[in-house]
Design a protein around this motif. Structure first.
Motif, short mmCIF file in Angstrom:
data_model
loop_
_atom_site.label_atom_id
_atom_site.label_comp_id
_atom_site.label_asym_id
_atom_site.label_seq_id
_atom_site.Cartn_x
_atom_site.Cartn_y
_atom_site.Cartn_z
N MET A 78 -6.57 2.49 -6.12
CA MET A 78 -5.34 3.27 -5.98
C MET A 78 -4.67 3.56 -7.32
SD MET A 78 -4.72 3.94 -2.73
CE MET A 78 -2.96 4.21 -2.64
N GLY A 79 -5.25 3.11 -8.44
CA GLY A 79 -4.73 3.45 -9.76
C GLY A 79 -4.09 2.34 -10.55
N LEU B 218 2.02 1.69 -3.55
CA LEU B 218 0.93 2.25 -4.35
C LEU B 218 0.80 3.75 -4.09
CD1 LEU B 218 -1.90 -0.42 -3.98
CD2 LEU B 218 -0.66 0.16 -6.08
N GLY B 219 0.88 4.13 -2.84
CA GLY B 219 0.76 5.54 -2.47
C GLY B 219 1.86 6.38 -3.10
N SER B 220 3.06 5.82 -3.26
CA SER B 220 4.17 6.57 -3.85
C SER B 220 3.94 6.86 -5.33
CB SER B 220 5.50 5.82 -3.65
OG SER B 220 5.60 4.72 -4.52
N TYR C 202 0.62 7.21 -6.53
CA TYR C 202 -0.78 7.62 -6.61
C TYR C 202 -0.97 8.74 -7.64
CZ TYR C 202 -5.50 8.78 -5.25
OH TYR C 202 -6.85 9.00 -5.26
N GLY C 203 -2.04 8.63 -8.42
CA GLY C 203 -2.34 9.61 -9.45
C GLY C 203 -1.81 9.21 -10.82
N ARG C 204 -1.10 8.11 -10.88
CA ARG C 204 -0.55 7.63 -12.14
C ARG C 204 -1.24 6.33 -12.53
NH1 ARG C 204 5.74 7.72 -12.00
NH2 ARG C 204 5.37 7.40 -14.21
N ARG D 292 0.84 -1.22 0.00
CA ARG D 292 0.00 0.00 0.00
C ARG D 292 0.87 1.26 0.00
NH1 ARG D 292 -3.68 -3.26 3.56
NH2 ARG D 292 -5.41 -3.80 2.18
N SER E 77 -8.34 -3.24 -3.44
CA SER E 77 -7.96 -1.85 -3.19
C SER E 77 -6.97 -1.32 -4.22
CB SER E 77 -7.40 -1.68 -1.77
OG SER E 77 -6.22 -2.40 -1.61
N SER E 78 -6.27 -2.21 -4.92
CA SER E 78 -5.30 -1.78 -5.93
C SER E 78 -5.96 -0.97 -7.04
CB SER E 78 -4.60 -2.99 -6.54
OG SER E 78 -3.76 -3.61 -5.60
#
Length: 126
Positions: free
Chosen positions: A75-76, A37-39, A41-43, A34, A71-72
């Motif tokens: 998250m994009g 994924l957060g690193s 995020y937005g891509r 997670r 959840s993936s």
């Protein structure tokens, strides 16, 4: 055991599993995944899961992996390739994707080159 590698240029997360994933290790993996994924995020994130050294997980660990897959998408993650060595591992990976409702974004491969080509083949798409 697992390893996570982040390719920020291609928005690609590479995950390699080895051996049996115990419940405690699945929880540690979930937290680290997670964060990865957060690193990004937005891509348009892509994930390469190398399951070639993976033994069948416990039911509880499998449920956690399925929850992470759900959840993936939120998250994009737009594409995920599961790299497997055996038909049994392919069946388990396919079952997890179907139960998570992410079957359209997940493909199963036995050849790493084909998996990478498919994962990165849509980079020009919006």
């Amino acid at each position: 055991m697992y390893k996570i590698k982040i390719d920020k240029i291609n928005a690609l997360i590479e995950v390699a599993f080895q051996g049996v994933v115990r419940t405690e290790e699945a929880h540690a993996y979930a937290a680290e995944y997670r964060k990865a994924l957060g690193s990004l995020y937005g891509r348009r994130i892509r994930v390469l899961m190398d399951l070639r050294g993976f033994s069948i997980a416990s039911e509880e660990a499998t449920e956690l992996l399925r929850d992470i897959e759900v959840s993936s998408a939120a998250m994009g993650v737009v594409r995920a390739a599961a790299l497997v060595q055996s038909d049994l591992a392919a069946l388990q990976a396919g079952r997890i994707a179907r139960e998570a409702g992410t079957g359209q974004a997940v493909r199963i491969f036995k050849d790493e080159g084909s998996a990478r080509s498919w994962l990165l083949g849509d980079r020009a798409s919006p």
